[in-house]
Write an enzyme that holds these catalytic residues in place. Sequence first.
Site, short mmCIF file in Angstrom:
data_model
loop_
_atom_site.label_atom_id
_atom_site.label_comp_id
_atom_site.label_asym_id
_atom_site.label_seq_id
_atom_site.Cartn_x
_atom_site.Cartn_y
_atom_site.Cartn_z
N GLU A 167 10.19 8.92 25.70
CA GLU A 167 10.36 7.74 25.22
C GLU A 167 11.66 6.98 25.54
O GLU A 167 12.65 6.68 24.75
CB GLU A 167 10.32 7.43 23.77
CG GLU A 167 8.86 7.80 23.30
CD GLU A 167 8.55 7.25 21.99
OE1 GLU A 167 9.49 6.85 21.10
OE2 GLU A 167 7.60 7.48 21.24
N GLU A 356 2.14 11.55 21.99
CA GLU A 356 2.31 11.48 20.46
C GLU A 356 1.36 10.52 19.95
O GLU A 356 1.46 9.51 20.44
CB GLU A 356 3.73 11.00 20.28
CG GLU A 356 4.69 12.11 20.48
CD GLU A 356 6.21 11.82 20.08
OE1 GLU A 356 6.45 10.93 19.23
OE2 GLU A 356 7.12 12.52 20.62
C1 BGC Z 1 9.43 10.13 18.96
C2 BGC Z 1 9.59 11.19 17.71
C3 BGC Z 1 9.50 10.48 16.33
C4 BGC Z 1 8.08 9.65 16.16
C5 BGC Z 1 7.99 9.19 14.77
C6 BGC Z 1 8.58 8.79 18.54
O1 BGC Z 1 9.13 7.66 18.85
O2 BGC Z 1 9.37 10.63 19.99
O3 BGC Z 1 10.75 11.86 17.89
O4 BGC Z 1 9.68 11.37 15.20
O5 BGC Z 1 8.13 8.88 17.18
O6 BGC Z 1 8.93 8.16 14.46
#
Ligand code: BGC
Length: 445
Positions: A167, A356
């Site tokens: 990101e 993610e």
């Molecule tokens: C990040 C993670 C973070 C997650 C939740 C993402 O933007 O890559 O490291 O914990 O969001 O906030």
Amino acid sequence: MIKASDFGDDFKWGVATAAAQIEGSAVEYGRGPSIWDTFSARSGKIKKGHKLDVACDFYHQYKEDIALVKFLGFKVFRFSISWSRILPNGKGEVNQQGITFYHNVIDECLLNGITPYITIYHWDLPQALENEGGWTSFSINSAFNAFVSICATAYGDKVKNWIVINEPFGFTSLGYMLGIHAPGKTGLNNFFSAALHTALAQAEGGKILRSEVSNANIGTTYSCSEIIPYTQSDNDVLAAKRVDCLMNRLFVEPAQGLGFPTANWDVLEKFQIEYGTWRLNDRMKFDFDFIGLQNYFPLTVKYNAFIPVIQAWEVKAKSRKKPHTAMGWEISAVSFHNIIKQFGTYPNIKNIIITENGAAYHDKIVEGKIDDQERIAYFELYLAALLEAKNEGLNITGYMAWTLLDNFEWAEGFTTRFGLVYTDFKTQKRTIKNSGYWWKEFLKT
Ligand code: BGC
């Protein structure tokens, strides 16, 4: 009810983590400080003054934690490499204990039939490099390239799946423009110079991996959010377009040789001219094998003349009475679907992996159990939308849940829980949440 097999036999199901959020042993085994160690030592920066020193103690418990990945039925484990564990000063002397640690993690994955996906940079810049300007300095690129090359040489025989950067918009905006993440810098100049060097780093990192790792599968990840104008007024529609340039298009377009997305926002046009970025368009280009998309929320935005530069304002989910998670982030599977589709329209994106996706809730242990029904409902909703997008013809080949364990959630410290497994931060005891058991059942179907 959808089934895991509806996504096809080759679909990659994984769970994602990041070094700074789980490892602990921040000052041990030869590791140098990262910007997050320094930032969390500053008062008022992290909720409740939480620090990363121990986190989930993954450094010592990686075997048990990888056993959990296996128990839950995931076939992919995504983790990142702490730059300052490998290079305590960011460059120069290599810390062999650091090299060995990630060999151990990789070997443990392979032993358990789990495919490792390595993220090279997940936000924990060595403090020594920040002292030289960090991502705002041109010298960051040679240091980053050397780090990539060390990782490729050390692990490239065993690990074929690589993610260059996590990101870019996340850490450049929160850390170099708004100052709410490490290193706590603010202002547009810091942001734009950090953005430029990051856009170069993602491409150059990709090129190094391509030349140094045989048969590598190389990707990089982007945060993405559908941007919805509050009304259909010209002002709101244009505000949404500016936010879209910033949050969704800023890094993916240079990677495709399109340069920065200047057409909808004069500020980016000015940035491109001032920094002469168009001269670097070729250097910022790299043909990634896959793009990792990370989605947590859509944003509804409204024109606001009083907000400097972007002149847009978020109308929060709560004030619109929309369902949201403990972070206040709106839950919308339709927006998840729409934003994947938006990225799918780039002709050069060949393959999309959701690297993610997940939700934070106020989990509580009751009689030894965590019954996180809201999180289960969230996954059911989002996976159904993902399947729809895939069935429409988008080449989506994997999904990684965020995240294995409750962990150090950056500026939120340990107050926010995203894990499929509950971490008791006092005893380091892990308890699988009902959402974890839900995944275990789902992955069998
Ligand atoms: C990040 C993670 C973070 C997650 C939740 C993402 O933007 O890559 O490291 O914990 O969001 O906030």
